[in-house]
Design a protein around this motif. Structure first.
Motif, short mmCIF file in Angstrom:
data_model
loop_
_atom_site.label_atom_id
_atom_site.label_comp_id
_atom_site.label_asym_id
_atom_site.label_seq_id
_atom_site.Cartn_x
_atom_site.Cartn_y
_atom_site.Cartn_z
N LEU A 83 39.17 19.01 -21.71
CA LEU A 83 39.00 17.77 -20.97
C LEU A 83 38.33 16.70 -21.83
O LEU A 83 37.38 16.99 -22.56
CB LEU A 83 38.15 18.00 -19.73
N TRP A 84 38.80 15.46 -21.71
CA TRP A 84 38.07 14.36 -22.33
C TRP A 84 37.04 13.80 -21.37
O TRP A 84 36.07 13.15 -21.78
CB TRP A 84 39.01 13.25 -22.81
N GLU A 85 37.24 14.05 -20.08
CA GLU A 85 36.25 13.64 -19.08
C GLU A 85 35.02 14.52 -19.21
O GLU A 85 35.12 15.74 -19.31
CB GLU A 85 36.84 13.76 -17.69
N ILE A 86 33.86 13.91 -19.20
CA ILE A 86 32.61 14.61 -19.46
C ILE A 86 32.03 15.15 -18.16
O ILE A 86 32.28 14.60 -17.07
CB ILE A 86 31.64 13.65 -20.18
N ASP A 87 31.25 16.22 -18.25
CA ASP A 87 30.65 16.82 -17.05
C ASP A 87 29.92 15.80 -16.19
O ASP A 87 29.91 15.90 -14.96
CB ASP A 87 29.67 17.94 -17.45
N ARG A 88 29.27 14.85 -16.82
CA ARG A 88 28.60 13.77 -16.09
C ARG A 88 29.52 12.57 -16.03
O ARG A 88 30.07 12.14 -17.05
CB ARG A 88 27.29 13.38 -16.77
N ARG A 89 29.70 12.00 -14.86
CA ARG A 89 30.60 10.87 -14.70
C ARG A 89 30.16 9.67 -15.52
O ARG A 89 28.99 9.52 -15.86
CB ARG A 89 30.70 10.48 -13.21
N LEU A 90 31.12 8.80 -15.81
CA LEU A 90 30.82 7.58 -16.54
C LEU A 90 29.79 6.75 -15.79
O LEU A 90 28.91 6.12 -16.39
CB LEU A 90 32.11 6.78 -16.77
N GLU A 100 28.06 0.05 -22.06
CA GLU A 100 28.70 0.03 -23.37
C GLU A 100 28.49 1.34 -24.11
O GLU A 100 29.44 1.88 -24.71
CB GLU A 100 28.18 -1.15 -24.20
N ARG A 101 27.28 1.85 -24.09
CA ARG A 101 27.02 3.13 -24.78
C ARG A 101 27.73 4.27 -24.10
O ARG A 101 28.33 5.14 -24.77
CB ARG A 101 25.51 3.39 -24.85
N ALA A 102 27.71 4.30 -22.77
CA ALA A 102 28.38 5.37 -22.05
C ALA A 102 29.89 5.31 -22.27
O ALA A 102 30.55 6.34 -22.50
CB ALA A 102 28.06 5.28 -20.57
N ALA A 103 30.46 4.11 -22.20
CA ALA A 103 31.91 3.96 -22.39
C ALA A 103 32.32 4.36 -23.80
O ALA A 103 33.39 4.96 -24.00
CB ALA A 103 32.31 2.51 -22.11
N ASN A 104 31.49 4.06 -24.78
CA ASN A 104 31.80 4.42 -26.16
C ASN A 104 31.91 5.94 -26.32
O ASN A 104 32.84 6.44 -26.98
CB ASN A 104 30.72 3.89 -27.10
N LEU A 147 34.80 8.15 -6.25
CA LEU A 147 35.85 8.32 -7.25
C LEU A 147 36.52 6.99 -7.59
O LEU A 147 36.83 6.72 -8.76
CB LEU A 147 36.90 9.31 -6.75
N MET A 148 36.73 6.15 -6.61
CA MET A 148 37.32 4.84 -6.89
C MET A 148 36.37 3.98 -7.73
O MET A 148 36.80 3.24 -8.62
CB MET A 148 37.69 4.14 -5.58
N ASP A 149 35.07 4.08 -7.46
CA ASP A 149 34.09 3.36 -8.29
C ASP A 149 34.12 3.88 -9.72
O ASP A 149 34.03 3.11 -10.69
CB ASP A 149 32.69 3.51 -7.71
N GLU A 150 34.23 5.19 -9.87
CA GLU A 150 34.31 5.80 -11.20
C GLU A 150 35.57 5.31 -11.93
O GLU A 150 35.51 4.98 -13.12
CB GLU A 150 34.33 7.33 -11.07
N LEU A 151 36.68 5.27 -11.23
CA LEU A 151 37.93 4.81 -11.85
C LEU A 151 37.81 3.36 -12.31
O LEU A 151 38.31 3.01 -13.39
CB LEU A 151 39.09 4.97 -10.87
N ALA A 152 37.14 2.53 -11.53
CA ALA A 152 36.97 1.13 -11.92
C ALA A 152 36.20 1.04 -13.23
O ALA A 152 36.54 0.22 -14.11
CB ALA A 152 36.25 0.37 -10.81
N ARG A 154 36.09 3.37 -15.55
CA ARG A 154 36.97 3.88 -16.61
C ARG A 154 37.98 2.82 -17.04
O ARG A 154 38.25 2.66 -18.24
CB ARG A 154 37.69 5.14 -16.14
N HIS A 155 38.55 2.12 -16.07
CA HIS A 155 39.50 1.06 -16.42
C HIS A 155 38.79 -0.05 -17.21
O HIS A 155 39.38 -0.62 -18.14
CB HIS A 155 40.15 0.50 -15.17
N ARG A 156 37.57 -0.34 -16.84
CA ARG A 156 36.80 -1.34 -17.60
C ARG A 156 36.59 -0.86 -19.04
O ARG A 156 36.58 -1.69 -19.97
CB ARG A 156 35.45 -1.56 -16.90
N ALA A 157 36.48 0.44 -19.22
CA ALA A 157 36.32 1.02 -20.56
C ALA A 157 37.66 1.23 -21.25
O ALA A 157 37.70 1.80 -22.35
CB ALA A 157 35.58 2.34 -20.46
N GLU A 158 38.74 0.78 -20.63
CA GLU A 158 40.10 0.91 -21.15
C GLU A 158 40.52 2.37 -21.28
O GLU A 158 41.20 2.78 -22.22
CB GLU A 158 40.25 0.18 -22.48
#
Length: 411
Positions: A83-90, A100-104, A147-152, A154-158
């Motif tokens: 998985l590229w998704e990390i155990d802790r959500r973005l 910025e640091r989390a998204a990186n 989950l929808m907040d998490e997806l938003a 992720r999309h912000r992080a491209e």
């Protein structure tokens, strides 16, 4: 060479998993004399194998040592859900270290799976490596809105992904949950064959492999020295510690602790019993259920994690109850499957409270580097560690390495 069918117990894992390999065609014996090298890697599991393949490709003279047969520790207990998704959500990481640091870090994790896929293809490593989407299911702790907040974010992080509501999730995957995130870019593999394939490439470039155990480490100015259980020693330009959950005394972190996880593999299933795209399934909860399929059509399901549990006989005693619990969850998740356990196993893993790995220089010990605390992202973070540590050995450092450093502060 070793018999891959042998059922063994060790500190790292207990039981028998479905992973098989013909082994590494290299003598595996204790060191017979003192030697030197550019880089010594302590641990010949998947982390050590990725490190050795990369460093030999860069031209380093590499030696590996392990107290067990290569890959027969925590690697063979892995379910190899890459998985590229990390155990802790973005969102969790954003609250603690900023977006910025989390998204990186999330983007680097995404690129790590892609990099591993390219490596396997380039080196023609036969390990049933297959790209898969992931299906991140809503759970009691995290519902559809979260989950929808998490997806938003992720999309912000491209980063890619889509939300499936209850109706879409049920219609597409036959799973009854409030919602899920469906994301491309993850993968699966046979971890033992992957590790052995990587080691074989490293050995073909001149790497050396020994059956031995490090008992003492010391810094020697621009070099490092390691004393072995055999009584001999190795002097190296750099030493990399890749020993699974076992942290030597010189490595300390307030973020790190140890957990045990149980898994089982069903018999081969009828194609209709397997879900669409054979996605990697996991839950949005701290101790989550996870499931995948294998190349021969089995379902692998795991979870039921507990703190500590480093004693293999103690884990074995819990095995029947854990297997029964996992089969019950499989019946709920996929009732049309054959609900039976063909193999049951457990393993111990290191994890961190912030979900990020511990990668980098060992504080106070020049020329010693370490890679620990992978949690559920074991092989993904192993690949990441091989690239970070190779750059550190070469004298290159990027600011974001501080976010995975061994001595970073607890959030």
């Amino acid at each position: 060479m070793f018999d891959p069918e042998t059922t063994e117990q060790s500190d790292l894992r207990e039981g028998r998993s479905p992973w098989h390999s013909d082994g590494v065609a290299s003598p595996f014996r204790p060191l017979a004399q003192n030697i030197s090298c550019d880089v010594l890697i302590v641990g010949a599991g998947i982390s050590g194998a990725l490190m050795a393949e990369h460093l030999t490709a860069l031209g380093h003279d590499v030696v590996l040592i392990d107290r067990e047969e290569p890959g027969r520790g925590s690697t063979v207990a892995s379910t190899a859900m890459l998985l590229w998704e990390i155990d802790r959500r973005l969102g969790f990481l954003t609250d603690r270290i900023g977006f910025e640091r989390a998204a990186n870090i999330y983007r680097y994790s995404y690129r790590s799976v892609a990099g591993l896929a390219a490596l396997v293809q380039e080196q023609a490593i036969a390990c049933d490596f297959t790209l898969r989407p992931s299906l991140y299911l809503a759970a009691e702790e995290v519902g559809a809105r979260a989950l929808m907040d998490e997806l938003a974010l992720r999309h912000r992080a491209e980063l890619p992904g889509a939300f499936l509501g209850h109706a879409d999730l049920l219609g597409t995957f036959g799973i009854t949950r409030e919602g899920a995130l469906l994301s491309p870019g993850s993968a699966e593999a046979d971890p033992l064959r992957l590790a052995h394939g990587l080691l074989t490439r490293a050995l073909s470039r001149g790497a050396r492999l020994f059956h031995d155990e490090a008992v003492r480490y010391e810094s020697l100015g621009r070099r490092a020295g390691v004393t072995l259980a055999s009584g001999h020693s190795i002097e190296a330009g750099a030493v990399v510690l890749a020993t699974g959950y076992v942290l030597p005394d010189i490595v300390r972190s307030d973020l790190h602790d140890i957990g045990a996880s149980w898994a089982l593999a069903t018999p081969a299933q009828a194609p209709a019993a397997l879900w669409r795209e054979r996605a990697l399934i996991w839950e949005a909860s701290e101790d989550y259920l996870y499931a995948r399929t294998t190349a021969d059509g089995r379902i692998v399901i795991g979870g039921e994690d507990e703190d500590g549990m480093t004693d293999a006989p103690e884990r074995a005693a819990k095995g029947p109850a854990k297997a029964a619990a996992l089969l019950g969850k499989l019946a709920t998740l996929r009732p049309q499957a054959e609900i039976a356990a063909d193999m049951v196993w457990s393993g111990v893993f290191g994890r961190t409270s912030d979900g990020l790995p511990l990668i980098g220089e060992v504080p106070g010990h020049p020329r010693l580097f370490a890679a620990y605390g992978y949690g559920g992202n074991g092989i993904t973070f192993s690949y990441m560690a091989s690239r970070i540590i190779a750059r550190l050995i070469a004298g290159h450092r990027e600011p974001w390495y501080e976010d995975v450093a061994l001595d970073r502060a607890a959030p």
